[in-house]
Design a protein around this motif. Structure first.
Motif, PDB file in Angstrom:
ATOM      1  N   THR A   1      -6.621   0.201   2.165  1.00 59.70           N
ATOM      2  CA  THR A   1      -6.242   1.588   1.906  1.00 59.70           C
ATOM      3  C   THR A   1      -5.997   2.326   3.228  1.00 59.70           C
ATOM      4  O   THR A   1      -6.411   1.856   4.294  1.00 59.70           O
ATOM      5  N   PRO A   2      -5.342   3.482   3.191  1.00 54.89           N
ATOM      6  CA  PRO A   2      -5.067   4.216   4.434  1.00 54.89           C
ATOM      7  C   PRO A   2      -6.311   4.579   5.229  1.00 54.89           C
ATOM      8  O   PRO A   2      -6.242   4.716   6.457  1.00 54.89           O
ATOM      9  N   ASP A   3      -7.452   4.730   4.560  1.00 52.75           N
ATOM     10  CA  ASP A   3      -8.688   5.056   5.287  1.00 52.75           C
ATOM     11  C   ASP A   3      -9.459   3.803   5.704  1.00 52.75           C
ATOM     12  O   ASP A   3     -10.643   3.871   6.028  1.00 52.75           O
ATOM     13  N   ARG A   4      -8.780   2.641   5.682  1.00 51.62           N
ATOM     14  CA  ARG A   4      -9.307   1.357   6.163  1.00 51.62           C
ATOM     15  C   ARG A   4     -10.450   0.809   5.305  1.00 51.62           C
ATOM     16  O   ARG A   4     -11.243  -0.002   5.767  1.00 51.62           O
ATOM     17  N   HIS A   5     -10.530   1.229   4.064  1.00 52.51           N
ATOM     18  CA  HIS A   5     -11.378   0.519   3.117  1.00 52.51           C
ATOM     19  C   HIS A   5     -10.567  -0.647   2.554  1.00 52.51           C
ATOM     20  O   HIS A   5      -9.324  -0.593   2.502  1.00 52.51           O
ATOM     21  N   VAL A   6     -11.256  -1.701   2.151  1.00 54.26           N
ATOM     22  CA  VAL A   6     -10.569  -2.905   1.686  1.00 54.26           C
ATOM     23  C   VAL A   6     -11.047  -3.218   0.268  1.00 54.26           C
ATOM     24  O   VAL A   6     -12.246  -3.377   0.026  1.00 54.26           O
ATOM     25  N   ARG A   7     -10.085  -3.283  -0.655  1.00 53.80           N
ATOM     26  CA  ARG A   7     -10.379  -3.555  -2.066  1.00 53.80           C
ATOM     27  C   ARG A   7     -10.040  -5.013  -2.377  1.00 53.80           C
ATOM     28  O   ARG A   7      -8.933  -5.479  -2.117  1.00 53.80           O
TER      29      ARG A   7
END
Length: 411
Positions: free
Chosen positions: A59-65
């Motif tokens: 995601t743009p906030d550097r979380h990874v799903r």
């Protein structure tokens, strides 16, 4: 008077009968093949959520799903590198990830979990589905370790280790060779810089060693060695060089050779007596110590220490990443490798050591540096932030490769 009929036909009758027979045969219609039952129409498998599943998403906030389709599973966990690169994370918090991150099952049998924020970089992961470890079936990007493969994901933004448009790229070749030191065939990876194929210049060589449990595929994939050197060379921060990435294990099991100290087994002879001559014979190298460097991380750092001290006539530049002798081995090292160096070793142009603030090898690294300095070796020692993990090791390579083959004076 009785008439007797002859049993013999005249030639004319025989000929006529034959013609009639042939004519009848020629006029018969060809026999038709038996009718075949109609073939069933090809049945396409029923669509599933897996057909269009995006299994890993940053995601743009550097979380990874992460997602995996496992409709019949009871429990799914994620084992991922990356949490150690979460800004401000503590050792206690990273320990929570060791047992795996539980995924939550959705209505369509898709399991999901999110981690982060994760610092830009390349990381490995696997899923455990009902106790069975597996790579991501929807992600072809993998990295080989000694006994298994892992899937990989990338968080963009690590400029120094990205493959960028407009930057000339080198080549990483997979090389198989026969080893008289270990017996049988072995594998290594060799990086040649951009333009090597069409050039004629002889180049220096960095021998780069992986850590315990990994393989010669680790530095080229999750370690991003090729991209790191491409960018350094393009910016003029490093000289064009070859990087040789050999297989540090001599067994397919992650275990020490019985009776051998870590960093002391047949690999040492394989590198110095087999790999090094092979590279000088098959590539355009400058075949002297001033144009050779050796560096390694963790287990590879121990191998680097021992090979450098025993074979200082072969290597002028040394890099030790997140490593050092174990406390119970230091006395033996002082009596063997260090004593040998004291007796006949050559001064190094650079002896560079780094470990992270939370690195499990930090104290071993400090103790080893003290021994090296006592032996008269000038050590450039550093302590970075971070853990015993790839974010540090990629950064260490980036720093070390920019320093080698430049020092004008031996230290």
């Amino acid at each position: 008077m009785m008439q007797v009929r002859s049993r013999f036909l005249s030639p004319v009758s025989v000929f006529g009968a034959l013609c009639v027979g042939l004519g009848v045969h020629a006029q018969q219609a060809p026999q038709q093949p038996a009718a075949q039952p109609p073939r069933p129409a090809m049945q396409m498998p029923a669509p599933t959520p897996n057909d269009t599943l995006k299994s890993v998403e940053v995601t743009p906030d550097r979380h990874v799903r992460f997602r995996i389709w496992a409709p019949n599973a009871i429990e799914v966990k994620l084992h991922a590198e990356g949490p150690e690169a979460t800004p401000g994370i503590t050792p206690e918090e990273t320990g929570k990830y060791m047992a795996g991150v539980p995924l939550t099952k959705g209505d369509q049998g898709v399991w999901e979990a999110t981690i982060g924020p994760i610092e830009p970089g390349m990381y490995r992961y696997t899923f455990t589905v009902d106790g069975v470890s597996t790579t991501d079936p929807r992600n072809p990007l993998t990295s080989q370790s000694l006994t298994h493969a892992s899937s990989m994901y990338e968080v963009p933004g690590a400029d120094f280790m990205e493959y960028k448009a407009g930057v000339p790229h080198g080549v990483i070749a997979t090389i198989y060779y026969d080893s008289s030191a270990t017996g049988g065939q072995r594998r290594m990876h060799v990086y040649t810089p951009p333009g090597y194929e069409n050039g004629s210049a002889r180049l220096p060589v960095l021998y780069l060693l992986h850590g315990g449990g990994d393989s010669d595929d680790s530095w080229p994939t999750v370690g991003r060695a090729g991209a790191i050197l491409d960018n350094l060379i393009a910016s003029g921060k490093a000289v064009p060089m070859l990087i040789v990435m050999p297989a540090g294990h001599v067994s397919t099991d992650f275990r020490l050779t019985p009776g051998a100290r870590m960093g002391h087994d047949a690999f040492n002879d394989d590198l110095v007596k087999v790999v090094l001559p092979y590279i000088d014979a098959h590539y355009r190298t400058v075949a002297d110590r001033d144009h050779r460097a050796i560096a390694g991380l963790s287990m590879g750092g121990l191998q680097t220490l021992n090979i450098a001290l025993d074979d200082s006539s072969d290597f002028a530049y040394v890099g030790v990443f997140s490593s050092g002798w174990f406390p119970n081995a230091i006395k033996e090292e002082q009596d063997t490798d260090v004593a040998q160096y004291r007796a006949s070793g050559k001064p190094f142009r650079l002896f560079w050591v780094d470990a992270g603030k939370y690195d499990i090898a930090l104290q071993n690294s400090h103790a080893t540096v003290a021994v090296l300095k006592d032996a008269g070796i000038h050590v450039e020692e550093h302590e970075s932030g971070g853990f015993h993990a790839w974010p540090n090791w990629r950064d260490y390579l980036h720093q070390f490769a920019a320093l080698v083959f430049k020092s004008p004076e031996a230290q």
